[in-house]
Design a protein around this motif. Structure first.
Motif, short mmCIF file in Angstrom:
data_model
loop_
_atom_site.label_atom_id
_atom_site.label_comp_id
_atom_site.label_asym_id
_atom_site.label_seq_id
_atom_site.Cartn_x
_atom_site.Cartn_y
_atom_site.Cartn_z
N UNK A 11 3.05 18.53 4.78
CA UNK A 11 2.91 17.26 4.09
C UNK A 11 4.25 16.91 3.46
N UNK A 62 0.70 12.21 -6.12
CA UNK A 62 0.89 12.25 -4.66
C UNK A 62 2.04 13.19 -4.32
N UNK A 88 0.85 -1.19 0.00
CA UNK A 88 0.00 0.00 0.00
C UNK A 88 0.89 1.24 0.00
N UNK A 89 0.33 2.35 -0.46
CA UNK A 89 0.99 3.64 -0.32
C UNK A 89 0.42 4.31 0.92
N UNK A 90 1.23 4.44 1.95
CA UNK A 90 0.72 4.75 3.28
C UNK A 90 1.03 6.18 3.71
N UNK A 91 0.03 6.83 4.26
CA UNK A 91 0.20 8.12 4.92
C UNK A 91 -0.21 7.97 6.37
N UNK A 149 3.41 1.99 -5.92
CA UNK A 149 2.51 3.13 -5.77
C UNK A 149 1.90 3.50 -7.11
N UNK A 181 3.37 15.25 8.18
CA UNK A 181 2.44 14.18 7.78
C UNK A 181 3.06 13.49 6.58
N UNK A 182 3.49 12.24 6.79
CA UNK A 182 4.38 11.59 5.83
C UNK A 182 3.67 10.52 5.01
N UNK A 183 3.93 10.54 3.70
CA UNK A 183 3.51 9.47 2.81
C UNK A 183 4.75 8.87 2.17
N UNK A 184 4.86 7.55 2.21
CA UNK A 184 5.99 6.89 1.56
C UNK A 184 5.52 6.22 0.28
N UNK A 185 6.11 6.62 -0.84
CA UNK A 185 5.78 6.02 -2.13
C UNK A 185 6.86 5.03 -2.53
N UNK A 186 6.51 4.10 -3.40
CA UNK A 186 7.46 3.06 -3.80
C UNK A 186 7.06 2.51 -5.15
#
Lengths: 283, 283
Positions: B159, B197, A182-185, B191, B183-188
């Motif tokens: 963000x 995003x 998943x792409x998580x926030x 994603x 507020x962190x979103x991790x992409x990979x």
């Protein structure tokens, strides 16, 4: 009307599987055993304990329940070390927070990582963070994943928003979701516009510990909502989640109820960890 | 034109501070010492090594550089354990990946946590995940934070999007940003719509290891872009980042260059960790 993601069938399936594994161990003379330590008589501890007792019975896990008065810090610590050194014990758990007379951090450090069935040691934390198969994830965090798996919600490629960054739920759930692609926030108290961020989620996990905080503006019609919160609402005179169920249920794709949602699965995960630990220790 | 967030002044300030602390230790007869182990002659290792040698000199950190042929696995492991057990050594680092003849995972487990200056042991990983002040964060991840701090970019309430989920950069940067209330979103790689995003981010960290992947559609005019990538672009015949600098620089608020950005700060962080470790071990 949203699909209702009840915890009971998830817990039942997992417990049946665990009981089978426990039976195989018992045939070899190994009795999977959980040591559960409690200080005092807090209502929420007693409620949780009751569920653990029942689940252990169903899962064929032996339970050593040890109860201490708040004045018995020394006895508590001595008992902890006894259980920690006893090869017949495969998992140790204690209700938190501990009274300030007991150094919980020292216990956490002393805990045998193989008995860390609720995922609080550094080894377990590093395992969850790294995505390595060492230690155990905190039971509630893993219960969230069990619910998703059971109901066929694959996190892969989905946007997931976790509300709450606690070390027992928010953060580990975030990592477990990420390990499943998943792409998580992760949102928290300092997040601005949490509702707008949550609204973008395909999977929304409420783990803030605030009664019915998650309202209509947090959700969307294709969303799966997992409510980890268990809060006593004095006004309503009942247990409620972090999600306002009445308001959001008609607006989302699927949602877990509270009670009878994630909470029911947590004890099943706990028992599965005890049996897994017993299997590993006797390999 | 974007503000250029050069690494050199960040590294200079941190190194000066580290050198002062090192001088105080040396007055007490303690020489902060880093053991650096290398196998073979990979070009990128040699380039990084050269920077470490220079930085150690500037920071008054003694360097024990030990070089092995690829056929000398046993000697390498013996040397590692010698350094690990030597109280005069305060930090140990080795270039990765190691050849398959050497069990890097066994070394990681054996490494004295107090000497884990590049944050790879379970203790350090758990520390980064939990936000506890134990162990050390991986140097590159912390270098990202040092750049933000130096240039006055406060992550609080912002963000942040991290592109990449590696255990040495993406994930720890995500945690460090979260601990400072972003507020962190991790992409990979899994994603969907990473560009969309990323475009929402006020702080964008590129840590994917793909030359100039981050292009115009990833950025916005109020964005601070931190480029962790160091990739050799054979076509252009030079080092380039994960971010297409030429294309994005006119479109963002601030951006680090490559080279001379985050990479310059990493060695300064490494030296600061060695001195910090020496301080702790001699308290």
């Amino acid at each position: 009307m949203a699909e209702l993601l009840k915890g009971v069938p998830v817990a039942k399936a997992l417990t049946e599987e665990t009981a089978k594994k426990a039976a195989l161990l018992r045939e070899k003379g190994i009795v999977p055993t959980l040591a559960l330590l409690r200080v005092g008589e807090r209502a929420e501890d007693l409620a949780y304990e009751k569920q653990i007792i029942k689940r252990c019975e169903e899962a064929s896990v032996a339970l050593r329940l040890m109860v201490f008065a708040e004045t018995e810090a020394e006895e508590f610590v001595r008992c902890f070390h006894e259980q920690n050194n006893d090869p017949a014990v495969h998992g140790i758990m204690w209700f938190r927070p501990l009274p300030k007379e007991i150094d919980g951090e020292a216990l956490r450090r002393a805990l045998d990582p193989s008995k860390d069935v609720d995922g609080c040691t550094d080894g377990s934390l590093a395992g969850v963070f790294a995505g390595r198969d060492v230690g155990f994830a905190p039971c509630t965090a893993q219960a969230v994943m069990e619910v998703l798996h059971f109901y066929g919600v694959d996190p892969k490629g989905k946007r997931a928003v976790v509300l709450g960054r606690s070390l027992v739920v928010g953060r580990p759930v975030g990592m477990l979701l990420m390990h499943e692609n998943a792409t998580v926030t992760i949102c928290h108290t300092k997040t601005e516009n949490a509702a707008a961020i949550a609204r973008e989620a395909e999977i929304l996990v409420g783990a803030v510990g605030q009664a019915r905080m998650v309202a209509a503006e947090y959700v969307n019609p294709s969303q799966t909502v997992i409510d980890v919160g268990i809060n006593w609402d004095a006004h309503m005179g009942k247990l409620v989640g972090d999600v306002d169920f009445e308001v959001t249920e008609p607006l989302v794709r699927a949602i877990t109820p509270v009670p009878s949602g994630v909470g029911s699965v947590t004890t099943a995960v706990l028992c599965s960890h005890v049996v897994e630990s017993a299997e590993k220790l006797n390999k």
